[in-house]
Design an enzyme around this catalytic site. Structure first.
Site, PDB file in Angstrom:
ATOM      1  N   ARG A  90     -10.650   3.560  -1.547  1.00  0.00           N
ATOM      2  CA  ARG A  90     -10.108   2.826  -0.392  1.00  0.00           C
ATOM      3  C   ARG A  90     -10.343   3.660   0.875  1.00  0.00           C
ATOM      4  O   ARG A  90      -9.520   4.496   1.227  1.00  0.00           O
ATOM      5  CB  ARG A  90      -8.603   2.607  -0.558  1.00  0.00           C
ATOM      6  CG  ARG A  90      -8.197   1.550  -1.573  1.00  0.00           C
ATOM      7  CD  ARG A  90      -6.684   1.355  -1.526  1.00  0.00           C
ATOM      8  NE  ARG A  90      -6.254   0.201  -2.288  1.00  0.00           N
ATOM      9  CZ  ARG A  90      -5.834   0.265  -3.558  1.00  0.00           C
ATOM     10  NH1 ARG A  90      -5.810   1.399  -4.194  1.00  0.00           N
ATOM     11  NH2 ARG A  90      -5.443  -0.834  -4.176  1.00  0.00           N
ATOM     12  N   GLU A 144     -10.951 -11.382  -4.321  1.00  0.00           N
ATOM     13  CA  GLU A 144      -9.506 -11.293  -4.117  1.00  0.00           C
ATOM     14  C   GLU A 144      -8.965 -12.459  -3.290  1.00  0.00           C
ATOM     15  O   GLU A 144      -7.806 -12.476  -2.910  1.00  0.00           O
ATOM     16  CB  GLU A 144      -9.142  -9.950  -3.484  1.00  0.00           C
ATOM     17  CG  GLU A 144      -9.953  -9.573  -2.262  1.00  0.00           C
ATOM     18  CD  GLU A 144      -9.640  -8.161  -1.742  1.00  0.00           C
ATOM     19  OE1 GLU A 144      -8.608  -7.591  -2.101  1.00  0.00           O
ATOM     20  OE2 GLU A 144     -10.461  -7.647  -0.963  1.00  0.00           O
ATOM     21  N   ARG A 179     -15.498   1.249  -1.173  1.00  0.00           N
ATOM     22  CA  ARG A 179     -15.175  -0.025  -0.526  1.00  0.00           C
ATOM     23  C   ARG A 179     -15.205   0.186   0.975  1.00  0.00           C
ATOM     24  O   ARG A 179     -14.617   1.139   1.484  1.00  0.00           O
ATOM     25  CB  ARG A 179     -13.790  -0.495  -0.944  1.00  0.00           C
ATOM     26  CG  ARG A 179     -13.390  -1.760  -0.194  1.00  0.00           C
ATOM     27  CD  ARG A 179     -12.092  -2.309  -0.644  1.00  0.00           C
ATOM     28  NE  ARG A 179     -10.968  -1.557  -0.122  1.00  0.00           N
ATOM     29  CZ  ARG A 179      -9.709  -1.832  -0.412  1.00  0.00           C
ATOM     30  NH1 ARG A 179      -9.442  -2.809  -1.257  1.00  0.00           N
ATOM     31  NH2 ARG A 179      -8.731  -1.129   0.094  1.00  0.00           N
ATOM     32  N   HIS A 191       0.815  -1.216   0.000  1.00  0.00           N
ATOM     33  CA  HIS A 191       0.000   0.000   0.000  1.00  0.00           C
ATOM     34  C   HIS A 191       0.850   1.269   0.000  1.00  0.00           C
ATOM     35  O   HIS A 191       0.398   2.322  -0.423  1.00  0.00           O
ATOM     36  CB  HIS A 191      -1.026  -0.035   1.139  1.00  0.00           C
ATOM     37  CG  HIS A 191      -2.156  -0.948   0.804  1.00  0.00           C
ATOM     38  ND1 HIS A 191      -2.190  -2.261   1.198  1.00  0.00           N
ATOM     39  CD2 HIS A 191      -3.244  -0.744   0.017  1.00  0.00           C
ATOM     40  CE1 HIS A 191      -3.275  -2.830   0.703  1.00  0.00           C
ATOM     41  NE2 HIS A 191      -3.930  -1.941  -0.021  1.00  0.00           N
ATOM     42  N   CYS A 193      -9.930  -3.784  -9.953  1.00  0.00           N
ATOM     43  CA  CYS A 193      -9.337  -2.592  -9.348  1.00  0.00           C
ATOM     44  C   CYS A 193      -7.938  -2.875  -8.829  1.00  0.00           C
ATOM     45  O   CYS A 193      -7.291  -2.005  -8.276  1.00  0.00           O
ATOM     46  CB  CYS A 193     -10.233  -2.048  -8.240  1.00  0.00           C
ATOM     47  SG  CYS A 193     -10.619  -3.260  -6.984  1.00  0.00           S
ATOM     48  N   ARG A 202       2.752  -9.882  -0.703  1.00  0.00           N
ATOM     49  CA  ARG A 202       2.859  -8.763  -1.649  1.00  0.00           C
ATOM     50  C   ARG A 202       3.812  -7.666  -1.213  1.00  0.00           C
ATOM     51  O   ARG A 202       4.154  -6.800  -1.996  1.00  0.00           O
ATOM     52  CB  ARG A 202       1.459  -8.188  -1.942  1.00  0.00           C
ATOM     53  CG  ARG A 202       0.785  -7.541  -0.786  1.00  0.00           C
ATOM     54  CD  ARG A 202      -0.685  -7.292  -1.065  1.00  0.00           C
ATOM     55  NE  ARG A 202      -0.965  -5.932  -1.475  1.00  0.00           N
ATOM     56  CZ  ARG A 202      -2.176  -5.409  -1.547  1.00  0.00           C
ATOM     57  NH1 ARG A 202      -3.235  -6.159  -1.240  1.00  0.00           N
ATOM     58  NH2 ARG A 202      -2.365  -4.189  -1.916  1.00  0.00           N
ATOM     59  N   ASN A 232      -4.275  -7.551  -6.484  1.00  0.00           N
ATOM     60  CA  ASN A 232      -3.134  -7.370  -5.566  1.00  0.00           C
ATOM     61  C   ASN A 232      -3.139  -8.469  -4.511  1.00  0.00           C
ATOM     62  O   ASN A 232      -2.111  -9.065  -4.204  1.00  0.00           O
ATOM     63  CB  ASN A 232      -3.210  -6.010  -4.864  1.00  0.00           C
ATOM     64  CG  ASN A 232      -3.281  -4.871  -5.846  1.00  0.00           C
ATOM     65  OD1 ASN A 232      -2.921  -5.048  -7.007  1.00  0.00           O
ATOM     66  ND2 ASN A 232      -3.751  -3.726  -5.418  1.00  0.00           N
ATOM     67  N   ASP A 233      -4.328  -8.731  -3.978  1.00  0.00           N
ATOM     68  CA  ASP A 233      -4.438  -9.806  -2.991  1.00  0.00           C
ATOM     69  C   ASP A 233      -4.623 -11.168  -3.655  1.00  0.00           C
ATOM     70  O   ASP A 233      -4.063 -12.166  -3.195  1.00  0.00           O
ATOM     71  CB  ASP A 233      -5.601  -9.525  -2.035  1.00  0.00           C
ATOM     72  CG  ASP A 233      -5.189  -8.553  -0.947  1.00  0.00           C
ATOM     73  OD1 ASP A 233      -4.083  -8.727  -0.402  1.00  0.00           O
ATOM     74  OD2 ASP A 233      -5.948  -7.619  -0.659  1.00  0.00           O
TER      75      ASP A 233
HETATM   76  C1  PEP Z   1      -6.530  -5.656  -4.371  1.00  0.00           C
HETATM   77  O1  PEP Z   1      -6.312  -6.446  -3.461  1.00  0.00           O
HETATM   78  O2  PEP Z   1      -6.273  -5.875  -5.570  1.00  0.00           O
HETATM   79  C2  PEP Z   1      -7.128  -4.342  -4.080  1.00  0.00           C
HETATM   80  C3  PEP Z   1      -7.493  -3.532  -5.043  1.00  0.00           C
HETATM   81  O3  PEP Z   1      -7.242  -3.971  -2.787  1.00  0.00           O
HETATM   82  P1  PEP Z   1      -6.008  -3.524  -1.877  1.00  0.00           P
HETATM   83  O4  PEP Z   1      -4.831  -3.261  -2.775  1.00  0.00           O
HETATM   84  O5  PEP Z   1      -6.426  -2.293  -1.161  1.00  0.00           O
HETATM   85  O6  PEP Z   1      -5.803  -4.691  -0.980  1.00  0.00           O
HETATM   86 MG    MG Z   2      -7.141  -6.220  -1.502  1.00  0.00          MG
END
Ligand code: PEP
Ligand code: MG
Length: 579
Positions: A301, A436, A337, A194, A507, A470, A459-460
């Protein structure tokens, strides 16, 4: 003149920065004096112990790297640092003063440390005097780990600098301002941490996972941050400086030409329309969203709203923020979200327990379902704001249908309450789930029946399906968006959504990569939500191809056997079709 050195890391936010380095943690030590009561003493001692453990592991990490690259002899310098951490006089001094004076541990620690430094500086023995810098160095590390000292410093920079740090938290990044911070680089972290996401959002060039930046760079050294390639050049020579200044100007020209696409539709050559939205973390990003021509917000977010403050936001504060965002983006939609805490995002005011596996722990929707008194405040505010614009609501980290139903049950309770109180809201508000977690990706045929849309959080999804943290730079090479396992999950999510006639968006950062965007377009993705600065380039990809061409790329990519092959193939196709 010092020698030019190249450090390689992980690209976190694109662009170039050329300027003077500023090592976070090397400045004057100051903290506030805060009283505590008797019952808080054990907690303060635990905080101190945790800071010592964290500092130890940071030093061991640096020592290992130095030993590998420069030899054992150089690494031994850090033995003295480790000894400071075991110094009983220092540790016991802190604990006994803490109990006696009932002041917060960072303040007590600093007083003990200052006394220690003073004693050492008066000693005549040159060997012992040399230990002074070790004590100071370790002391600052401990202090940094004890409190969010970064934030204060980042807020009070006097000139434009490039920040060099072992790590910067997402909340520290959120408090950075572009007019003060030209770029930043860190020893640890991954591409979709993040911290990296915030850097992109704020359009601050950044490189993470450099491993030894804090050990190799000094405050005041001239450095170049190449956030596009993930490289840092320390002490650049004249030729290199000139080259980067030219590249920087070229990048600016490219960006300006892309912005011309702003008023054009995100549609393929054969007229297939795509929703192209932006991800935001803070309402301050709205001007950038509009300037880059995004049609709506695909991911807001909201957890950043809870950060950098000591209390929880009230329902009215939530409401005002959501109302403002939805009114400014109107008539386009805003997908809000709900709170997604945990992983690499923490809130001091919530007092969440430390966990062995924070990414697999008590986070996001799991936390919200266990804390209805916190969750319902946000749900009420979202519903109230839905009367003022095109709001949609989305739950993070849904792992299966039961969690979705529980969340919807709470939403229904809040709706009932608002009806009773005759408060207006959008009765037909769309409710979606982030997909995710692999269990959700594999059961999305079931989930699709009970939501209005899906948004894929790659991402997750990547970290859970490949079992690759990650934020860990050591295993960043395994973090492959185009891994066949990820592609199969993504395809399954899109197909299952379409079977139930709901739209499917993405996203996660994967959607912001032009080569992958081409592939995702071919897989049938309906909506792309990307960082504001990535909107023009993704629009260019969409506008350069027919749907058929993209489908052809996707179809061939799905037959490849490794992530690297898929990435190579998609990049070749991107060059061929988009240029
Ligand atoms: C993701 O996990 O792809 C996502 C968009 O949420 P975050 O990056 O905030 O975990
Ligand atoms: Mg996520």
């Amino acid at each position: 003149m010092r020698k030019q050195t190249l450090l390689k890391g992980i690209p976190a936010a694109p662009g170039f920065a050329i300027g003077k380095a500023f090592i976070l943690g090397s400045q004057e030590l100051e903290v506030d004096k805060r009283s505590i009561n008797e019952s808080q003493i054990p907690k303060e001692i635990t905080r101190f112990e945790e800071a010592l453990i964290k500092t130890r592991s940071e030093i061991l990490d640096i020592q290992k790297k130095i030993s590998k690259e420069m030899g054992v002899r150089h690494a031994q310098i850090f033995n003295a640092h480790l000894l400071v951490l075991e110094d009983r006089t220092l540790i016991e001094g802190v604990i006994s003063r803490l109990k006696k004076e009932k002041l917060c541990v960072e303040y007590v620690f600093l007083q003990v440390l200052k006394k220690y430094i003073k004693t050492f500086s008066c000693i005549d023995d040159p060997y012992l005097r040399e230990r002074l810098s070790d004590i100071e160095d370790v002391g600052k590390r401990i202090l940094r780990n004890l409190c969010g000292i970064h934030r204060e410093i980042l807020n009070n920079l006097k000139e434009k600098l490039i920040i060099v740090a072992y790590d910067i938290s997402p909340s520290d990044t959120a408090s950075m301002r572009k007019e003060k911070v030209m770029g930043f680089i860190t020893d640890i972290g991954g591409k979709t941490s993040h911290t990296a996401i915030m850097a992109k959002a704020l359009e601050i060039p950044a490189v993470v996972g450099l491993e030894e930046a804090t050990a190799k760079i000094r405050t005041g050294t001239t450095i170049i941050v190449d956030g596009t390639r993930g490289e840092v050049i320390v002490n650049p020579d004249r030729v290199t400086l000139h080259k980067y200044k030219q590249q920087s100007a070229k990048l600016l020209r490219q960006e300006q030409s892309l912005v011309k696409l702003r008023g054009l539709a995100a549609a393929t050559k054969d007229g297939h329309k795509i929703e192209l939205a932006a991800n935001i973390e803070l309402p301050e990003e709205l001007p950038s969203v509009i300037a880059h021509g995004a049609k709506g917000i695909g991911l807001y977010r909201t957890e950043y709203f809870y950060m950098n403050r000591s209390d929880l936001p009230s329902e009215d504060e939530h409401f005002e923020a959501y109302k403002k965002v939805s009114q400014e983006v109107k008539p386009h939609p805003v997908v809000i979200r709900t709170l997604d805490l945990g992983g690499d995002k923490f809130l001091s005011q919530l007092d969440m327990p430390q966990e062995m596996n924070p990414y697999l722990g008590w986070r996001a929707i799991r936390f919200c379902l266990a804390k209805p008194e916190i969750f319902k405040v946000q749900l009420r505010a979202i519903l109230r704001a839905s009367a003022y614009g095109e709001l949609k609501l989305m739950y993070p980290m849904i792992s299966g249908i039961e969690e979705l139903r529980q969340a919807n049950q709470m939403l229904d309770e809040v709706k009932q309450e608002l009806r009773r109180r005759k408060i207006r809201f959008d009765e037909d508000i769309d409710v979606g789930a982030m997909i995710e977690i692999p269990s959700a990706a594999l059961t999305c045929d079931i989930l699709a029946k009970e939501v209005d849309f899906f948004s894929i959080g790659t991402n997750d999804l990547i970290q859970y399906s490949i079992a690759v943290d990650r934020v860990n730079e050591k295993i960043a090479y395994l973090y492959e968006p185009a891994h066949p396992a990820v592609l199969r999950l993504v395809k399954n999510i899109i197909d299952s959504g379409h079977k139930e006639k709901i739209w499917v968006g993405m996203c996660g950062e994967m959607a912001s990569e032009p080569a992958f965007a081409l592939l995702l377009l071919g897989l049938g993705l309906d909506e792309f939500s990307v960082s504001p600065a990535a909107v023009p380039i993704i629009k260019r990809v969409i506008r350069s191809v027919t749907l058929r061409q993209a489908q052809d790329v996707a179809c061939k990519a799905m037959r490849l056997t490794t992530g690297k092959d898929v990435e190579k193939f998609s990049k070749v196709k991107l060059k061929e079709l988009v240029g």
